[in-house]
Every structure is written in structure tokens, then in C-alpha cells.
Design a protein around this motif. Structure first.
Motif, PDB file in Angstrom:
ATOM      1  N   ASN A  87       0.864  -1.453  -0.263  1.00 32.13           N
ATOM      2  CA  ASN A  87      -0.174  -0.447   0.185  1.00 32.13           C
ATOM      3  C   ASN A  87       0.658   1.160   0.061  1.00 32.13           C
ATOM      4  OD1 ASN A  87      -2.476  -1.824   1.597  1.00 32.13           O
ATOM      5  ND2 ASN A  87      -2.819  -0.819   0.179  1.00 32.13           N
ATOM      6  N   THR A  88       0.170   2.341  -0.593  1.00 27.52           N
ATOM      7  CA  THR A  88       0.890   3.428  -0.545  1.00 27.52           C
ATOM      8  C   THR A  88       0.501   4.556   0.409  1.00 27.52           C
ATOM      9  OG1 THR A  88      -0.801   4.683  -2.045  1.00 27.52           O
ATOM     10  CG2 THR A  88       1.741   2.829  -3.117  1.00 27.52           C
ATOM     11  N   PHE A  89       0.659   5.434   0.293  1.00 31.03           N
ATOM     12  CA  PHE A  89       0.413   6.856   1.494  1.00 31.03           C
ATOM     13  C   PHE A  89      -0.904   7.544   0.581  1.00 31.03           C
ATOM     14  CE2 PHE A  89       5.244   6.192   2.806  1.00 31.03           C
ATOM     15  CZ  PHE A  89       4.560   6.702   4.605  1.00 31.03           C
ATOM     16  N   GLU A  90      -1.129   7.516  -0.731  1.00 32.07           N
ATOM     17  CA  GLU A  90      -2.079   7.792  -1.553  1.00 32.07           C
ATOM     18  C   GLU A  90      -2.974   7.153  -1.965  1.00 32.07           C
ATOM     19  OE1 GLU A  90       1.288   7.830  -2.715  1.00 32.07           O
ATOM     20  OE2 GLU A  90       2.077   9.806  -2.573  1.00 32.07           O
ATOM     21  N   ASP A  91      -2.568   5.484  -1.455  1.00 34.06           N
ATOM     22  CA  ASP A  91      -4.131   4.724  -1.331  1.00 34.06           C
ATOM     23  C   ASP A  91      -5.131   5.136  -0.006  1.00 34.06           C
ATOM     24  OD1 ASP A  91      -3.330   3.228  -3.263  1.00 34.06           O
ATOM     25  OD2 ASP A  91      -2.344   1.883  -2.269  1.00 34.06           O
ATOM     26  N   VAL A  92      -3.997   5.639   1.420  1.00 33.62           N
ATOM     27  CA  VAL A  92      -4.763   6.169   2.507  1.00 33.62           C
ATOM     28  C   VAL A  92      -5.756   7.543   2.477  1.00 33.62           C
ATOM     29  CG1 VAL A  92      -3.985   7.054   4.420  1.00 33.62           C
ATOM     30  CG2 VAL A  92      -2.868   4.763   3.985  1.00 33.62           C
ATOM     31  N   GLU A  93      -4.721   7.973   1.278  1.00 34.49           N
ATOM     32  CA  GLU A  93      -5.840   9.329   1.091  1.00 34.49           C
ATOM     33  C   GLU A  93      -7.032   8.878   0.395  1.00 34.49           C
ATOM     34  OE1 GLU A  93      -2.158  11.783  -1.071  1.00 34.49           O
ATOM     35  OE2 GLU A  93      -1.350  11.473   1.118  1.00 34.49           O
ATOM     36  N   GLN A  94      -6.684   8.528  -0.845  1.00 33.88           N
ATOM     37  CA  GLN A  94      -7.654   8.316  -1.525  1.00 33.88           C
ATOM     38  C   GLN A  94      -9.072   7.587  -0.970  1.00 33.88           C
ATOM     39  OE1 GLN A  94      -8.341   8.695  -4.461  1.00 33.88           O
ATOM     40  NE2 GLN A  94      -9.781   7.147  -5.073  1.00 33.88           N
ATOM     41  N   ALA A  95      -8.630   6.612   0.420  1.00 32.97           N
ATOM     42  CA  ALA A  95      -9.489   5.694   1.302  1.00 32.97           C
ATOM     43  C   ALA A  95      -9.892   6.762   1.941  1.00 32.97           C
ATOM     44  CB  ALA A  95      -8.896   4.510   1.805  1.00 32.97           C
ATOM     45  N   VAL A  96      -9.664   8.165   2.915  1.00 32.58           N
ATOM     46  CA  VAL A  96     -10.142   8.515   3.390  1.00 32.58           C
ATOM     47  C   VAL A  96     -10.994   9.768   2.624  1.00 32.58           C
ATOM     48  CG1 VAL A  96      -9.496  10.941   5.546  1.00 32.58           C
ATOM     49  CG2 VAL A  96      -8.278   8.612   4.951  1.00 32.58           C
ATOM     50  N   GLY A  97     -10.896  10.382   1.359  1.00 34.98           N
ATOM     51  CA  GLY A  97     -11.080  11.429   0.391  1.00 34.98           C
ATOM     52  C   GLY A  97     -12.335  10.529   0.931  1.00 34.98           C
ATOM     53  N   VAL A  98     -12.412   9.263   0.047  1.00 36.57           N
ATOM     54  CA  VAL A  98     -13.691   8.584  -0.573  1.00 36.57           C
ATOM     55  C   VAL A  98     -14.728   8.520   0.669  1.00 36.57           C
ATOM     56  CG1 VAL A  98     -14.367   5.872  -0.907  1.00 36.57           C
ATOM     57  CG2 VAL A  98     -12.923   7.178  -2.865  1.00 36.57           C
ATOM     58  N   LEU A  99     -13.874   8.241   2.186  1.00 41.05           N
ATOM     59  CA  LEU A  99     -14.842   7.872   2.638  1.00 41.05           C
ATOM     60  C   LEU A  99     -15.388   9.023   3.410  1.00 41.05           C
ATOM     61  CD1 LEU A  99     -15.674   6.227   4.981  1.00 41.05           C
ATOM     62  CD2 LEU A  99     -13.989   6.914   6.477  1.00 41.05           C
ATOM     63  N   ASP A 100     -15.297  10.477   3.540  1.00 40.84           N
ATOM     64  CA  ASP A 100     -15.725  11.567   3.244  1.00 40.84           C
ATOM     65  C   ASP A 100     -16.742  11.937   2.691  1.00 40.84           C
ATOM     66  OD1 ASP A 100     -14.977  12.642   5.976  1.00 40.84           O
ATOM     67  OD2 ASP A 100     -12.828  13.381   5.261  1.00 40.84           O
ATOM     68  N   GLU A 101     -16.085  11.444   1.058  1.00 47.15           N
ATOM     69  CA  GLU A 101     -17.355  11.219  -0.073  1.00 47.15           C
ATOM     70  C   GLU A 101     -18.497  10.516   0.259  1.00 47.15           C
ATOM     71  OE1 GLU A 101     -15.159  11.162  -3.283  1.00 47.15           O
ATOM     72  OE2 GLU A 101     -17.332  10.554  -4.468  1.00 47.15           O
ATOM     73  N   VAL A 102     -18.552   9.491   0.960  1.00 51.42           N
ATOM     74  CA  VAL A 102     -19.698   9.137   0.726  1.00 51.42           C
ATOM     75  C   VAL A 102     -20.303   9.628   2.465  1.00 51.42           C
ATOM     76  CG1 VAL A 102     -20.182   6.208   2.130  1.00 51.42           C
ATOM     77  CG2 VAL A 102     -18.473   6.487  -0.063  1.00 51.42           C
ATOM     78  N   LEU A 103     -19.745   9.339   3.322  1.00 50.96           N
ATOM     79  CA  LEU A 103     -20.656   9.840   4.652  1.00 50.96           C
ATOM     80  C   LEU A 103     -21.676  11.430   4.367  1.00 50.96           C
ATOM     81  CD1 LEU A 103     -17.959   9.221   7.683  1.00 50.96           C
ATOM     82  CD2 LEU A 103     -19.934   8.160   6.746  1.00 50.96           C
ATOM     83  N   GLY A 104     -20.742  11.836   3.143  1.00 45.19           N
ATOM     84  CA  GLY A 104     -21.401  13.060   2.326  1.00 45.19           C
ATOM     85  C   GLY A 104     -22.680  12.886   2.535  1.00 45.19           C
ATOM     86  N   GLU A 105     -22.705  11.919   0.627  1.00 40.45           N
ATOM     87  CA  GLU A 105     -23.799  11.490   0.550  1.00 40.45           C
ATOM     88  C   GLU A 105     -24.473  10.679   1.338  1.00 40.45           C
ATOM     89  OE1 GLU A 105     -21.867  10.165  -3.819  1.00 40.45           O
ATOM     90  OE2 GLU A 105     -23.009   8.620  -3.206  1.00 40.45           O
ATOM     91  N   VAL A 106     -24.182   9.788   2.309  1.00 40.86           N
ATOM     92  CA  VAL A 106     -25.132   9.363   3.335  1.00 40.86           C
ATOM     93  C   VAL A 106     -25.877  10.155   3.986  1.00 40.86           C
ATOM     94  CG1 VAL A 106     -25.216   7.951   5.374  1.00 40.86           C
ATOM     95  CG2 VAL A 106     -23.847   7.089   3.769  1.00 40.86           C
ATOM     96  N   GLU A 107     -25.575  11.467   4.589  1.00 38.70           N
ATOM     97  CA  GLU A 107     -25.559  12.699   5.494  1.00 38.70           C
ATOM     98  C   GLU A 107     -26.855  12.947   4.576  1.00 38.70           C
ATOM     99  OE1 GLU A 107     -24.185  15.750   7.650  1.00 38.70           O
ATOM    100  OE2 GLU A 107     -22.769  15.583   5.690  1.00 38.70           O
ATOM    101  N   GLN A 108     -26.811  13.909   2.968  1.00 36.32           N
ATOM    102  CA  GLN A 108     -27.349  14.290   2.271  1.00 36.32           C
ATOM    103  C   GLN A 108     -28.594  12.827   2.144  1.00 36.32           C
ATOM    104  OE1 GLN A 108     -26.228  15.012  -1.043  1.00 36.32           O
ATOM    105  NE2 GLN A 108     -25.984  17.259   0.202  1.00 36.32           N
ATOM    106  N   GLU A 109     -28.087  11.514   2.119  1.00 37.55           N
ATOM    107  CA  GLU A 109     -29.689  10.747   1.427  1.00 37.55           C
ATOM    108  C   GLU A 109     -30.635  11.224   3.654  1.00 37.55           C
ATOM    109  OE1 GLU A 109     -28.146   7.699   0.532  1.00 37.55           O
ATOM    110  OE2 GLU A 109     -26.777   8.249  -1.555  1.00 37.55           O
ATOM    111  N   GLY A 110     -30.232  11.017   4.075  1.00 36.13           N
ATOM    112  CA  GLY A 110     -30.467  10.734   5.630  1.00 36.13           C
ATOM    113  C   GLY A 110     -30.429   9.641   5.953  1.00 36.13           C
TER     114      GLY A 110
END
Ligand SMILES: Cc1ncc(COP(=O)(O)O)c(C=O)c1O
Ligand SMILES: Cc1ncc(COP(=O)(O)O)c(C=O)c1O
Lengths: 455, 455
Positions: B432-455
Motif C-alpha cells: 500500500n501507498t500513502f496515496e492509498d490512505v489519502e484516497q481511502a479517507v477522501g472517498v470515505l468522506d465523500e460517501v459519508l457526505g452522501e449518506v448524510e444527504q440521503e438521511g
């Protein structure tokens, strides 16, 4: 009766199973370092009569293993649940169960694809060998495969019993090489109430004797004994009907006649009447698959043989085996293969008997002659043997066998040896030919001729 | 302190281990069905943070398996003794032993490449768990991996003991997620004389907690208990020194951080001071190799761990593992990998803590808030964890986690879930790379944002 060829050999048009040879990768003479074979022949398939030791590589096994490497590389963890070839790893062992069921004469729930032979034997002994004050003995053969002997000895010792008292070892009568069924039955009758377990090989590794599984099992059970079988040399060699015969349990490896590859994953059978036998050494793979991955704290065994599964199985090993057993089904199953096997082995025996070096086993062993001879210790009744013939080289104890083995190897006839005097040859009905058998005996005669000349 | 990147991320020039990523086959976004990833990126490697469940395919494992298929096809039975790549199958397990020795901190004779984790655990329990009238209990964790729980329960039951009395289960304190070392030590001190065996995980599968193996082992032994370890999530993840720590025995699987492949062959450790412990369930593979193939009737165990081998091991599975462990040695061993691992996991933690959705575990679990949050139940002290972080999604019990998992999957971030609320992410220092880690957290934030919006 006619010549051996008249009696046994099939014309290609009467031998549809001969097509299955194409399913296998057969080493060439050159690859087997058969240095005495002429250059023109060097890239032809060798004369491989060693499927009783390690079966040849089925092309389908290779293909499936390569597919699984591909799936590992392209799907990684998702291969457990969503597999491009429909073999989700979570259920990979289950893909083999229908084939095992056919091969041993069982229902799917009576068989499990798991572990390795000796490991499975111990699992079965843990579950089935329940010595009591009065009934605590194991009846086995004196010349059982060593791994089985070690298993019996350590199981008995770890129950605090004395192996020399608790293990009854059956030997052939003086001057004989194989056990008589009648002697086995009378040993069971004699010691019956003290015997907890009768454990014998379906086909004996050294002599090739095919035991009377049905009769022995019935006799053991009539005495209240558990009856288990080591089928290392029986599965894929002879048709089996474990359920109908009432066998309590059986274990097998799959690298011999089943062609599962070196150290292949093993198998076990537990008769349906023991479907609720408590699993003494449980693991999550024996847990009901519906909730296995929810991982509840309480173990709920799959009913039957598969409840004994402990761990998730090697996908590479299981895929290789799956490729291998599919060939058996496409060939029409064990009954058809057995018919061809009887011809191949009958032919091998007949040609050996026609050799000027042949000696009848009785003659050979009652008075050890000085002449160079080959004899056969495998029963000559086809119903009492599988594919393998065990040749013994005389006079014994004079180092004849290693010289013969070397000569065979140099000419690309691959058998395997058992020190000090035995070479085992086993034509496998899935890939061997009548010409292989002719070649083997021709080469053997040639080699014996040389040994004779060298003195 | 600086930003998480300043604190943890290595520049390529300071990160020589990053080169080992090339040793692996990494599935692409497309292959992982990451449907929400743009077409241009689809053929790039996915963000695989699931090496705690199934490690990626090492190219060398693939190569060695293909070689073994080739050897099977070209050498057949001769592969056992005379192997074109110097890996005679008779000794194939031995090729892995030096690597195992390095990985767990042992001598070669203290380790064995064999079987599977749960099967090996039972072998060790058979040998080491010797309950007496007074000393018969097993101390373990309440939330042990189920296979271990099933093993303890059936082992105890098959000795005629009552699991509810004979098994002591340790749970975290109310409101806490991981066990305190002090609490483990005091449990050992309290029940010491009644405890036959302490059996804990090196790294806990659910929480990622890395147990204080040295201290716990010392405390258990001081009380006269046997101390064994399940290293499924520890081996290849953290440096181990089993011999120096005085561990009695350990078992592991090799399909997680060691990248041995699905259902790979397992391992076990037996401390040198038990080198002559009687093998209770012997097989020919544990017999002295010099005479193994002569097959004498009496079992003579290899001294040490390898005496527990029962059967000849799967060559395909062992070759895959051999390819996989060679990468560890070339990378310089566990100390070096651990340093990179601490950075990767530290970076993951720091980025998660910087997310607007992050909640401290205490805050998160003491009063379950209504807000959508992610928290971490893995210890934040790097010395008390391995590579994995276990994220919990709040509010719990509302089906948040599966929605998040689906979002991650669609974007090619591969973690694995534990119902009902946990997703485990584990950056593997070999690929794994440091970019994998950045990618994972970035995506997680995005997904949580969507879940939040959907309610
Ligand atoms: C901690 C732990 N113990 C035991 C096992 C069981 O492994 P196996 O199926 O190899 O016996 C696993 C599997 O993931 C595990 O994570
Ligand atoms: C009759 C018999 N039993 C047991 C075994 C041991 O097999 P494994 O190493 O698979 O446990 C063999 C191996 O050849 C065998 O022939």
C-alpha cells in the motif's frame, strides 16, 4: 483362452476410454531422464505406471489452478463471495463433494473435501475411537502404512493404553503375502467384544490387495465394533459403495489415482447414521454455512461429514482436485473405469506370467531359488486387487530390485519401489494404454536379461 | 506537529520499501466492479486495504505455482526427490521454515509449515492442554475469533468439562472496546492456579489490538499456565520474538499479511523447551526425514515443531507461500516493514481524525449521538496495534455501515466489514501507498457526505 492380447487387449474402436489419455500431461522419456531411450523416441510420453503413488497432471487441474491465480490477482478478497467462474471460495470445497459422493458411493452430506489423510484419520479416531474398560482395542494389519501405524500407536498411548495390548495386528499366514478374508473375519469374531475399532486399507499399499470391505464391515459391526477404512489406494481405483456397505467412516488422499497433485487436499466419509455425532475438534468451517460468516459464538455443526471441516481450505489445492475429479465423471465413473482397469492389469499379469523370468509366488517363496526371477505378491483374483501389481525380485535380499529399478528408469518405465525387493506397477485406466503394459514388460525382460548377464 | 502528511508521509526518495508494490498483482477498479470510478481511471489499481483478510497475489507466488504445475507435468512422481528448481517435494515445507523462523522470531526447529490455523490449534491443544483436577481452565477473550471459540468449547467438552466453568472469557470494561493489559494480567494472577492455558490473539481480528505478548506470556508462565497465541493477524504484521518471549506455542494462517493465498497452508511454533513433548497425533511427515521413506513401524518424531507434521503438504499451497514469504525477506524483514506500517496506519488515523465526521470513541459510545459519525475502536497507541484500524459507524444499529461499505466498494476502496457496524481498513506496508490512505479517507468522506444527504 488365446494369447494375453486376445484375452485382455482392446482394439481402439472398442476402447472409448482411451481418449481420456489426452486429458493428461504425460512426461516424456527425456523429461524423466530415461537416458537409454533412443533420441527419436525421447520426446514421446514415457511409460508411467506410477499413478498409485502420484497421478499425472490433468490438463483441467492446471487450467483451474491458473484460473484461481487469475481470480486471486483480479478479485482478491472478493473471490470468496463473487467469483467469475462461479466457484466462490467460501464454497470451493462444496464443488468437490458431488464428485466424492460418486467416487465412494455416498450422499454429498456423507463426504467432505478437507485436510489430509493422516490429519483426517486422527479427526475420525478422535470422534469414533472411544475405548472403554472392556472394548478398547484397534484391529489393524501388521504392515499398515506407517502413518496409520503411528496414528494408532499415538492415539492408543494418549488414552493411557498400552499399544502392545490395545493394538491387534493381523499378519498373512506364514509363506503368504496377503491376508485371507476368512482370517480377518475370524480375528474379528474371536476378539470382537474387546475391539473398539477395525481399521484396514481398502487397497493395501504394498501388496495391492483389495480388501472385502463389505464383508469385513458387516462382521465388525455385528460384533459392535466401529469399522473405518483408509482408502488412499482405493479411491479412484475401484468402485466403492461406502454407504451401502455400512462403513462407519473412511479417509483418503487424492494425489494417487484421483490425480489431485502432490500433497493434494484429502477427503473423509462419515456414514449418514452418524450425522449427529458430536464434532470433538470443531472449527468455523464446520459451522452451518448460512451463519458461518456472521460468526455466532456457539458452534452449530453442519450435519454429517462436513461438520468436521475446521478451516477454510486451500483454493489452489481444491481447484486442482476439482479439475481432476471432473475427468472421472466425464469418463463415466468408476464402474466403467474398473472394467478397463481389470483388462490393463490382467494384461500386465498375463504378460509377466509369460516371461521366462516369472516364478509363481508359492514356488518363489517356499524355497528361495538361486535363479533370478520376478514374482507377483498381489492376489491373482481380479476381485481381490485394484490396478496395481506388486512385483518381487528374487532371490530376495540380494539387491536385485534396485538394479532392476535403475534399468526400468533408464528406459522410461516409471514404477515405484519398496525396499528391499518390491516394485509396484499400476496401469491407470484413465491414461495408461495396453501398449504401456507391453512396453513395461518388454523392458523388464530386457533389464532382467542384463542383470542375469552381469550376474 | 504539522499536518498529517508532514508527520507521516514519506517522500518517494525516503521510501525504498514502496518499490515492493511492484511485486504484487493489484486488481484494478474495473476488476473490483468499482462502478463509480471514471472510465479513465478504471484500469488503475484499486485502493486495496484488505490485506488483513486476504493478502494480494505476489508475482513470485504465481511464478512458483506455475513452476510446480510444470514440474508435476514433466517430472510427475520424481518431483518428490529430484526437482528442477531444487524444491524436492519431500522437503517442500522445509523451504518455508527459515522464513517462518525470521517472521516469528524463532529457530527453524521451532516452526512448522503445515495444516491450517484451526487444525493446528487443535493439535496444539491436544498436546498442551492437559487439564487436571485443579488446573483445567482456559483463559481467553469473550470475543475471540469464532473458530477459536468453537475449538475451546469442543476441546473442553471432549475432556468431560463444563465450558461455562472451564472457559474464562475476558471482556473489555464497560464502555471500552479493547482489553487493558493490566486487566489481563490481574485475571491471570487471580485465577492462576486454576488456569491450564492462556490463549489470546497476537493481534485481535475485530479491534486490531496488538496484545502485550511478552508481558502476558511471562505472567501466565509465572502462574504455571501454558501460554499459546493465535497469530492469524499478527504474523507478517508486527515483529515477533516468540522464542525470546518464552511463548509455549503459537499457530497462524498465512493468507492475510503473509499473502499466501486463499486457504493457504498454515504454521505453528513450539518453543524449544518443548522439543521433546510427545506428539499425540503422529503421522509419517513428523517422522525423522532420514528414515521417513524407509517407513519403519515405530514413530521417531522430528524434535521440535516439525514433529507435529502429519501428512505430506500441498505443494501448490506451499510453493505459493514460499513465493510470498521471500518478498518479506527481500524487503528487509519485519522491523523495517513495521516502521513503514506505523507511518501508513498513523497517517490513516490522522486523516480520519481530521474528517468532519470523526468522533472520539469515548464521546461516540458513551452517549450515542444522533449524528452520522465515524470513530475508531483500535487503540490509538501505535505500540498497541498493527496495521489495521477498525472503524465504527454511528449511530450504531441503524444500518449505516452497509451503506458506507457499498459506497466505498463502488469507488474501489476495498476494506472488509464486520456486522453490524464495523469496517476494517488495513494498509499493508508491502504494497500500500500513502496515496492509498489519502484516497481511502477522501472517498470515505465523500460517501459519508452522501449518506448524510440521503438521511
Ligand atoms: C484470528 C483468527 N483465528 C482463526 C481463524 C481461522 O482460520 P482457518 O480457517 O485458517 O482455520 C481466522 C480466520 O480468519 C482468524 O482471523
Ligand atoms: C495407505 C496410505 N495411508 C496413509 C498415507 C499417508 O498420507 P498423507 O501424507 O496424505 O497423510 C499414505 C500415503 O501414501 C498411504 O498410501
Amino acid at each position: 483362452m488365446g494369447s494375453p492380447a486376445d484375452q485382455f487387449k482392446l482394439a481402439p474402436s472398442d476402447d472409448p476410454l482411451s481418449a481420456f489419455r489426452d486429458e493428461f500431461v504425460i512426461p516424456t522419456f527425456r523429461q524423466m531422464n530415461a537416458t537409454a531411450v533412443s533420441a527419436e523416441l525421447a520426446d514421446q510420453p514415457c511409460t508411467y505406471l506410477c499413478g498409485n503413488s502420484l497421478g499425472l497432471l490433468p490438463k483441467r487441474a492446471k487450467k483451474l489452478v491458473q484460473e484461481e491465480l487469475e481470480v486471486w490477482g483480479t478479485r482478491a478478497v472478493e473471490g470468496h463471495f463473487d467469483h467469475p467462474h462461479g466457484r466462490s471460495w467460501m464454497y470451493i470445497a462444496d464443488t468437490v463433494h458431488p464428485y466424492f459422493a460418486d467416487l465412494v458411493g455416498a450422499s454429498e452430506s456423507e463426504v467432505a473435501c478437507m485436510g489430509t489423510l493422516t490429519a483426517n484419520l486422527h479427526l475420525m479416531l478422535n470422534a469414533f475411537y472411544k475405548p472403554t474398560q472392556d472394548r478398547y482395542k484397534i484391529l489393524c494389519e501388521a504392515k499398515a502404512f506407517p502413518s496409520d501405524q503411528y496414528a494408532f500407536a499415538t492415539q492408543v498411548a494418549s488414552r493411557g493404553l498400552d499399544p502392545s495390548d490395545a493394538i491387534i495386528e493381523l499378519s498373512p499366514r506364514p509363506g503368504e503375502h496377503t491376508l485371507r478374508t476368512a482370517d480377518i473375519l475370524s480375528a474379528i469374531a474371536r476378539a470382537g467384544p474387546s475391539i473398539a475399532l477395525v481399521l484396514l486399507p481398502g487397497v493395501q499399499f504394498y501388496t495391492g490387495q483389495y480388501f472385502a470391505i463389505a464383508d469385513i464391515t458387516a462382521a465388525a459391526r455385528a460384533q459392535g465394533c466401529v469399522c473405518g477404512w483408509d482408502l488412499a489406494h482405493a479411491v479412484g481405483n475401484v468402485p466403492l459403495a461406502l454407504h451401502a456397505w455400512g462403513v462407519d467412516f473412511a479417509v483418503w488422499c487424492t494425489y494417487k489415482y484421483l490425480n489431485g497433485g502432490p500433497g493434494a487436499i484429502g477427503g473423509l466419509f462419515v456414514h449418514a447414521r452418524h450425522a449427529d455425532l458430536p464434532v470433538a475438534q470443531a472449527g468455523w468451517w464446520g459451522h452451518e454455512p448460512a451463519t458461518r460468516f456472521d460468526m455466532p459464538p456457539r458452534f452449530q455443526a453442519i450435519r454429517g461429514a462436513q461438520g468436521f471441516q475446521q478451516s477454510n481450505p486451500s483454493v489452489l489445492a481444491t481447484a486442482a482436485l476439482l479439475g481432476a475429479v471432473r475427468v472421472f465423471r466425464d469418463a463415466g465413473g468408476m464402474e466403467r473405469l474398473r472394467a478397463r482397469s481389470e483388462r490393463l492389469t490382467g494384461y500386465l499379469e498375463a504378460l509377466l506370467k509369460a516371461s521366462r523370468f516369472y516364478a509363481e509366488p508359492v514356488q518363489a517363496f517356499e524355497k528361495e531359488k538361486e535363479e533370478l526371477r520376478v514374482s507377483i505378491i498381489t492376489p491373482s483374483n481380479p476381485a481381490e486387487r485394484g490396478a496395481q501389481l506388486s512385483l518381487v525380485f528374487l532371490p530376495t535380499g540380494r539387491g536385485i530390485m534396485p538394479r532392476v529399478l535403475k534399468g526400468l528408469e533408464a528406459r522410461g518405465v516409471v514404477g515405484d519401489s519398496r525396499k528391499p525387493d518390491v516394485i509396484r506397477l499400476a496401469p491407470a485406466p484413465l491414461y495408461n494404454t495396453f501398449e504401456d503394459v507391453e512396453q513395461a514388460v518388454g523392458v523388464l525382460d530386457e533389464v532382467l536379461g542384463e542383470v542375469e548377464q552381469e550376474g
